[in-house]
Write a protein that holds these residues in place. Structure first.
Motif, short mmCIF file in Angstrom:
data_model
loop_
_atom_site.label_atom_id
_atom_site.label_comp_id
_atom_site.label_asym_id
_atom_site.label_seq_id
_atom_site.Cartn_x
_atom_site.Cartn_y
_atom_site.Cartn_z
N SER A 1 -25.11 -8.77 12.83
CA SER A 1 -23.97 -9.07 13.70
C SER A 1 -24.25 -10.35 14.45
O SER A 1 -25.38 -10.59 14.90
CB SER A 1 -23.75 -7.93 14.71
OG SER A 1 -23.35 -6.75 14.06
N LEU A 2 -23.23 -11.19 14.59
CA LEU A 2 -23.35 -12.38 15.41
C LEU A 2 -22.09 -12.53 16.25
O LEU A 2 -21.00 -12.13 15.83
CB LEU A 2 -23.59 -13.65 14.59
CG LEU A 2 -22.50 -14.05 13.59
CD1 LEU A 2 -22.36 -15.58 13.58
CD2 LEU A 2 -22.87 -13.58 12.18
N ASP A 3 -22.25 -13.03 17.46
CA ASP A 3 -21.14 -13.18 18.40
C ASP A 3 -20.82 -14.64 18.62
O ASP A 3 -21.73 -15.45 18.86
CB ASP A 3 -21.48 -12.53 19.74
CG ASP A 3 -21.62 -11.02 19.64
OD1 ASP A 3 -21.06 -10.45 18.70
OD2 ASP A 3 -22.28 -10.42 20.51
N VAL A 4 -19.55 -14.98 18.55
CA VAL A 4 -19.09 -16.34 18.88
C VAL A 4 -17.98 -16.22 19.91
O VAL A 4 -17.23 -15.24 19.93
CB VAL A 4 -18.59 -17.10 17.63
CG1 VAL A 4 -19.71 -17.28 16.62
CG2 VAL A 4 -17.42 -16.38 16.99
N PHE A 5 -17.89 -17.20 20.80
CA PHE A 5 -16.82 -17.18 21.79
C PHE A 5 -15.48 -17.42 21.12
O PHE A 5 -15.36 -18.17 20.16
CB PHE A 5 -17.06 -18.25 22.86
CG PHE A 5 -18.13 -17.88 23.85
CD1 PHE A 5 -17.93 -16.82 24.73
CD2 PHE A 5 -19.32 -18.57 23.90
CE1 PHE A 5 -18.91 -16.46 25.65
CE2 PHE A 5 -20.30 -18.22 24.81
CZ PHE A 5 -20.10 -17.16 25.69
N ASN A 6 -14.47 -16.75 21.65
CA ASN A 6 -13.12 -16.92 21.14
C ASN A 6 -12.61 -18.32 21.48
O ASN A 6 -12.55 -18.70 22.64
CB ASN A 6 -12.19 -15.86 21.75
CG ASN A 6 -10.75 -16.06 21.34
OD1 ASN A 6 -10.48 -16.57 20.26
ND2 ASN A 6 -9.83 -15.68 22.20
N ASP A 7 -12.30 -19.08 20.47
CA ASP A 7 -11.76 -20.43 20.63
C ASP A 7 -10.54 -20.54 19.72
O ASP A 7 -10.68 -20.46 18.50
CB ASP A 7 -12.82 -21.47 20.25
CG ASP A 7 -12.32 -22.90 20.37
OD1 ASP A 7 -11.11 -23.09 20.64
OD2 ASP A 7 -13.13 -23.82 20.17
N PRO A 8 -9.33 -20.69 20.31
CA PRO A 8 -8.12 -20.76 19.47
C PRO A 8 -8.19 -21.84 18.41
O PRO A 8 -7.53 -21.73 17.37
CB PRO A 8 -7.01 -21.06 20.49
CG PRO A 8 -7.54 -20.55 21.79
CD PRO A 8 -9.01 -20.79 21.75
N GLY A 9 -9.00 -22.88 18.64
CA GLY A 9 -9.10 -23.96 17.67
C GLY A 9 -10.16 -23.72 16.61
O GLY A 9 -10.29 -24.52 15.67
N ARG A 10 -10.94 -22.64 16.76
CA ARG A 10 -12.01 -22.37 15.80
C ARG A 10 -11.45 -21.68 14.56
O ARG A 10 -10.67 -20.73 14.66
CB ARG A 10 -13.08 -21.48 16.44
CG ARG A 10 -14.25 -21.18 15.49
CD ARG A 10 -15.07 -20.00 16.01
NE ARG A 10 -15.67 -20.31 17.27
CZ ARG A 10 -16.87 -20.86 17.43
NH1 ARG A 10 -17.57 -21.18 16.36
NH2 ARG A 10 -17.36 -21.09 18.64
N ARG A 11 -11.87 -22.14 13.41
CA ARG A 11 -11.51 -21.47 12.16
C ARG A 11 -12.59 -20.46 11.83
O ARG A 11 -13.75 -20.82 11.58
CB ARG A 11 -11.36 -22.48 11.03
CG ARG A 11 -10.90 -21.84 9.73
CD ARG A 11 -10.69 -22.88 8.64
NE ARG A 11 -10.28 -22.25 7.39
CZ ARG A 11 -10.04 -22.91 6.27
NH1 ARG A 11 -10.16 -24.23 6.25
NH2 ARG A 11 -9.68 -22.26 5.18
N LEU A 12 -12.23 -19.20 11.83
CA LEU A 12 -13.18 -18.13 11.57
C LEU A 12 -13.35 -17.91 10.07
O LEU A 12 -12.40 -18.10 9.30
CB LEU A 12 -12.72 -16.84 12.25
CG LEU A 12 -12.67 -16.88 13.77
CD1 LEU A 12 -12.01 -15.61 14.31
CD2 LEU A 12 -14.07 -17.04 14.35
#
Length: 355
Positions: free
Chosen positions: A321-332
């Motif tokens: 598991s890895l956590d990334v901050f929610n960024d509307p501009g980020r492509r997941l």
């Protein structure tokens, strides 16, 4: 010499051993938390310090004085219980002043001290109320004031927040820590809640099955757990199985992929399996880079959790598991997509147990 010394404390109940060789030194004014699951022995230690239980063997000293077999009332300790333990037929003022009356203090002295305690816990207007007229948080504040009224040398808190809702717990634990610092009183806090322990402690004692697993500051316990139990009990953790390639350089192999850890490994560890730990927040999605560890993986799931997005990625038999901050501009990434998981050498922990 430490202010509170616990040496070789051992406790059995019939054929059951509740505590194995507990050793601890606590400095004056220190806030120490005993953290662990139910039945790990943390409350047993607290009750022996308070004098409610007698050790099977071992020694307890407060301020250099051996109190192992001294009665509770003669130890000068204050205790706050999970269940508040207020007298229902007494007002707030009477509950706070109860211990002072038992100690034979004068009426004027009791009134002055009760007023001081009511100001300290910020409930001066509730002096004439009864426990049933108070909220859970207010009742626990009164219990805390009662424990502090006699000016104890040691304050013991046995899961005092577990019966409260989440918002009140956060507020009250901050108040407890503020009061403890203001008064400079040596305190021991028992909890099974890792967030509580991490947020208010000078040091944490992680316990499991009647034994100490690790002692350290909140940062040490979280960032550098020594055992699998500590690593998994405190925070979310990824566990990998690695093979030692070169102990001298800290080189490991996971699923045929080489990783480097900064922990020194014994020379005879070469070829052995070892457990590796990695926090989700330590991993980022990135291309391989010099001086960084990289694992090739495949995305299994992407979960939106509000401010954080948790990604699960498979590396052969292991799922990380890895956590990334929610960024509307980020492509997941999408499910099934191959990704590179990057993390620093410092964040790859080799646990003490073998496999």
């Amino acid at each position: 010499m430490a202010f509170l010394e616990i040496e070789n404390l051992h406790k059995t109940f019939g054929t059951n051993t509740a505590l194995h060789q507990f050793d601890m030194q606590i400095e004056r004014g220190e806030f120490v938390t005993f953290l662990g699951p139910s039945g790990c022995g943390k409350t047993t230690v607290l009750r022996m310090i308070a004098g409610f239980e007698t050790p099977t063997r071992g020694t307890i000293r407060i301020g250099g004085r051996d109190v192992t077999h001294v009665r509770t009332r003669q130890r000068n300790v204050g205790m706050v219980f999970q269940s508040y333990a207020l007298f229902p037929n007494m007002t707030v003022a009477e509950n706070i002043g109860f211990g002072l009356r038992v100690a034979g203090k004068s009426g004027d002295e009791i009134r002055r001290r009760v007023d001081e305690m009511l100001q300290l816990i910020k409930l001066p207007a509730l002096t004439a109320r009864y426990p049933w007229q108070l909220s859970g948080g207010q009742q626990q504040r009164v219990a805390l004031a009662r424990a502090l009224a006699g000016k104890p040398e040691v304050l013991l808190l046995d899961e005092p927040l577990s019966a409260l809702d989440a918002k009140i717990r956060i507020s009250l634990r901050e108040d407890i820590r503020t009061l403890q610092r203001e008064l400079g009183i040596t305190s021991i806090f028992v909890t099974h809640d890792q967030e509580e322990a991490l947020s208010i402690s000078d040091r944490i004692v992680v316990m499991n099955e009647g034994r100490i697993e690790q002692v350290g500051s909140p940062a040490q316990i979280y960032n550098f757990p020594r055992t699998r139990f500590v690593a998994s009990f405190v925070g979310t953790l990824n566990i990998l199985t690695g093979h030692v390639v070169d102990p001298a350089t800290g080189r490991m192999a996971v699923d045929g992929q080489e990783l480097i850890t900064t922990r020194a490994l014994a020379s005879d560890d070469a070829g052995k399996k070892r457990l590796l730990a990695l926090r989700p927040e330590a991993i980022v999605l990135e291309a391989p880079a010099p001086g960084r560890n990289t694992l090739a993986a495949t995305v299994e799931d992407v979960n939106f959790l509000g401010s954080v997005v948790r990604i699960r990625a498979r590396v052969n038999e292991a799922v990380l598991s890895l956590d990334v901050f929610n960024d509307p501009g980020r492509r997941l990434p999408e499910r099934g997509q191959p990704v590179a998981l990057g993390f620093s050498h410092d964040n790859l922990l080799v646990l003490e147990e073998g496999v």
